[in-house]
Design a protein around this motif. Structure first.
Motif, mmCIF file in Angstrom:
data_model
loop_
_atom_site.group_PDB
_atom_site.id
_atom_site.type_symbol
_atom_site.label_atom_id
_atom_site.label_comp_id
_atom_site.label_asym_id
_atom_site.label_seq_id
_atom_site.Cartn_x
_atom_site.Cartn_y
_atom_site.Cartn_z
ATOM 1 N N ASN A 293 -21.057 12.295 -60.509
ATOM 2 C CA ASN A 293 -22.515 11.874 -59.934
ATOM 3 C C ASN A 293 -22.364 10.209 -60.167
ATOM 4 O O ASN A 293 -23.459 9.801 -60.611
ATOM 5 C CB ASN A 293 -23.440 12.673 -60.000
ATOM 6 C CG ASN A 293 -24.755 12.548 -59.243
ATOM 7 O OD1 ASN A 293 -24.431 11.860 -57.966
ATOM 8 N ND2 ASN A 293 -25.416 12.329 -59.519
ATOM 9 N N ASN A 294 -21.525 9.479 -59.920
ATOM 10 C CA ASN A 294 -21.015 8.427 -60.447
ATOM 11 C C ASN A 294 -21.300 7.306 -59.197
ATOM 12 O O ASN A 294 -21.426 5.813 -58.955
ATOM 13 C CB ASN A 294 -19.716 7.920 -61.528
ATOM 14 C CG ASN A 294 -19.077 8.005 -60.096
ATOM 15 O OD1 ASN A 294 -18.734 8.021 -59.631
ATOM 16 N ND2 ASN A 294 -17.612 6.943 -61.124
ATOM 17 N N GLY A 295 -21.635 7.525 -58.321
ATOM 18 C CA GLY A 295 -22.557 6.675 -57.661
ATOM 19 C C GLY A 295 -20.960 6.086 -56.302
ATOM 20 O O GLY A 295 -21.311 4.870 -55.561
ATOM 21 N N THR A 296 -19.688 6.914 -56.779
ATOM 22 C CA THR A 296 -18.550 6.492 -55.678
ATOM 23 C C THR A 296 -18.099 7.334 -54.596
ATOM 24 O O THR A 296 -17.333 6.664 -54.174
ATOM 25 C CB THR A 296 -16.935 5.860 -56.962
ATOM 26 O OG1 THR A 296 -17.277 7.318 -57.190
ATOM 27 C CG2 THR A 296 -17.474 5.124 -57.617
ATOM 28 N N ASN B 170 -10.775 7.744 -61.546
ATOM 29 C CA ASN B 170 -12.146 7.318 -61.581
ATOM 30 C C ASN B 170 -12.789 8.549 -62.053
ATOM 31 O O ASN B 170 -13.731 8.206 -62.849
ATOM 32 C CB ASN B 170 -12.782 7.956 -59.704
ATOM 33 C CG ASN B 170 -14.341 7.029 -59.593
ATOM 34 O OD1 ASN B 170 -14.546 6.087 -60.537
ATOM 35 N ND2 ASN B 170 -14.375 7.796 -58.454
ATOM 36 N N GLY B 171 -12.726 9.831 -62.247
ATOM 37 C CA GLY B 171 -12.682 10.410 -63.239
ATOM 38 C C GLY B 171 -12.261 10.130 -64.474
ATOM 39 O O GLY B 171 -13.675 10.027 -65.164
ATOM 40 N N ARG C 184 -10.824 8.392 -54.617
ATOM 41 C CA ARG C 184 -11.941 7.959 -55.927
ATOM 42 C C ARG C 184 -12.971 9.432 -55.403
ATOM 43 O O ARG C 184 -14.405 8.985 -55.789
ATOM 44 C CB ARG C 184 -12.170 6.929 -55.254
ATOM 45 C CG ARG C 184 -13.279 5.625 -55.801
ATOM 46 C CD ARG C 184 -13.500 4.795 -55.242
ATOM 47 N NE ARG C 184 -14.659 4.034 -55.873
ATOM 48 C CZ ARG C 184 -14.924 3.718 -57.154
ATOM 49 N NH1 ARG C 184 -13.295 3.639 -57.980
ATOM 50 N NH2 ARG C 184 -15.702 2.692 -57.221
ATOM 51 N N SER C 185 -13.231 9.457 -54.139
ATOM 52 C CA SER C 185 -14.755 10.071 -53.882
ATOM 53 C C SER C 185 -15.325 11.927 -54.271
ATOM 54 O O SER C 185 -15.838 12.219 -54.594
ATOM 55 C CB SER C 185 -15.546 10.240 -51.835
ATOM 56 O OG SER C 185 -15.467 8.632 -51.274
ATOM 57 N N VAL C 186 -14.189 11.906 -54.266
ATOM 58 C CA VAL C 186 -13.581 13.378 -54.753
ATOM 59 C C VAL C 186 -14.724 13.137 -56.557
ATOM 60 O O VAL C 186 -15.806 14.116 -56.966
ATOM 61 C CB VAL C 186 -12.482 14.489 -54.959
ATOM 62 C CG1 VAL C 186 -12.703 15.438 -56.010
ATOM 63 C CG2 VAL C 186 -12.304 15.048 -53.620
#
Length: 464
Positions: free
Chosen positions: A334-337, A23-24, A326-328
């Motif tokens: 700050n991409n809304g995930t 995700n990062g 994914r939340s971390v």
């Protein structure tokens, strides 16, 4: 020019570490993942979820063959050795590693192999396999090092007949008799596996019930089923000592009982992998179980250091770890995930499976919630009769006035899959969460999903 080598360094390549890194990277961060192993996947892939579930599936397939009346007059019963099922598990592990390695390559995430420890707030020291060291600086860190079995110091785990849930995967025999100490998720799963292989199993439970966090009726069903297949369950027993000999072990319990067996497996507790991280260098401290405290955004007391997965404790499930990781990175970018994880389904891969979400009867009773129960027994469903998997029950707990689903508990074949149908309904808002959904919509027939319709009818018939 930034004085950081990376925007994000993730320590650990298990579910939480992988999802944080992916995700990062998709949010254009420069990401590196550090792991002790040369192969990605973490403990989940190599020592935990994947191998144990692959072992369980192979054993279950043999059990289904042996009890299928269609083959009873055509072939002798089939038995696999523990080595045979280990081979099938290894194939799955290899497939998982190859797939996950492609994820890292496709997303340009750097993989570093070695033992990581903090030098200061932004510097990580990596001891490479050849003993050399490298240092990397990063703006943010995610600790995703997972956990390992707790090992009491008085037990000699170097003895060839003494195991924990990691080393049992290296067992090169099939025990005629194995003692498992600890009747939590791992202990119950391995009791099912070895029982399915034909081993005599003693399951020692320090508590009063198997899986005490589960709904009482489901816990009782598992206990009854295991006992019916020959597993000796001993409740309220405490460990005193285990002695290893050339051809056997002897377990002594505080009650004075002594049990002789071919092998012993310790399955009582886990500890977070934090002892080698030098957390003192950044002002962090793990608790007595090696776990790190985080806030709702998985942030430690050090603003740019986060943690996720087993290393933060509850719920210690691979499924939740993926979402946490994914939340971390969602918080970092700050991409809304980012999302706060509150309700997590439990999947326990005994034979048969157990799965649940929501409240138990005990919790609802204590809270004085007026609930009712709807049940569907697998033996009464056409699909279970066709497959021969007739052991099991789907249990729906719902509010007797609003008909809102409050809890779902399932014991039986494919329970972990069946649960998600009800989970989706429980997540509905604006009046969508109601047991009546299962009567207002048509299900394929014959399917196991039909059990929801049967259970809904059974429950609503109790309302007057």
């Amino acid at each position: 020019m930034s004085n950081f080598d990376y925007d994000l360094i993730v320590i650990g390549s298990g579910p939480s570490g992988e999802s944080a890194a992916m995700n990062g990277a998709k949010a254009n961060l420069r990401v590196a993942v550090v792991d002790l192993r040369e192969e990605v996947g973490g403990n989940c892939t190599h020592q935990g979820t994947i191998p144990s579930k692959a072992l369980r599936h192979a054993v279950h397939q043999v059990m289904r063959f042996n009890r299928n009346p269609m083959f009873r007059n055509m072939a002798e019963p089939k038995w696999l050795s523990y080595q045979d099922v280990r081979k099938t598990a290894q194939k799955v592990i290899d497939q998982q590693v190859a797939m996950r390695a492609r994820f890292y390559a496709r997303n340009n995430v750097d993989l570093k192999v070695g033992e990581a420890s903090f030098e200061d707030d932004n510097t990580l020291t990596l001891v490479l396999p050849d003993g050399q060291t490298e240092k990397f600086r990063a703006k943010n860190f995610v600790i995703a090092t997972g956990s390992r079995p707790y090992r009491p110091p008085e037990i000699d785990f170097n003895h060839p007949r003494v195991f924990d849930s990691d080393t049992i995967l290296n067992f090169d025999g099939t025990p005629r008799h194995i003692v498992i100490y600890g009747a939590g998720v791992i202990g119950c799963e391995y009791a099912s596996i070895f029982n399915g292989l034909g081993s005599k199993v003693d399951l020692i439970n320090p508590g009063e019930r198997l899986l005490a966090f589960m709904d009482d009726e489901i816990s009782d069903a598992l206990s009854y089923h295991l006992r019916g297949h020959g597993v000796m369950i001993r409740h309220a027993e405490s460990f005193k000592s285990v002695e290893g000999f050339d051809d056997h072990i002897i377990l002594t319990l505080e009650s004075g009982k002594k049990i002789k067996a071919d092998a012993f497996m310790w399955a009582n507790g886990r500890t977070g992998n934090t002892d080698k991280l030098n957390l003192d260098a950044i002002g962090l401290q793990a608790d007595g179980r090696g776990q790190i405290k985080v806030n709702d955004h998985y942030q430690t007391s050090v603003e740019h250091v986060f943690a996720a997965g087993d290393v933060i404790g509850w719920p210690s499930l691979a499924s939740a770890a993926y979402d946490q990781g994914r939340s971390v990175s969602g918080v970092i970018t700050n991409n809304g995930t980012y999302r706060k994880i509150n309700s997590v389904p439990t999947g326990i891969y005994t034979i048969p499976e157990i799965s649940s979400i929501g409240k138990t009867e005990r919790e609802l009773t204590e809270a004085k919630v007026p609930y009712e129960i709807g049940k569907a027994y697998f033996k009464d469903t056409a699909r279970a009769q066709i497959t021969g998997e007739e052991t099991g029950v789907l249990k729906l707990l719902f509010h007797r006035e609003t008909t809102e689903l409050l809890g779902i508990h399932c014991f039986g074949d494919q329970a972990a899959e069946i649960l998600h149908i009800g989970q989706a309904i429980m997540a509905q808002t604006d009046g969508g969460n109601t047991i009546r959904y299962f009567l207002e919509h048509t299900f394929n027939y014959p399917t196991m999903a039909e059990a929801y319709r049967v259970a809904a009818l059974n429950g609503l018939n109790r309302i007057f």
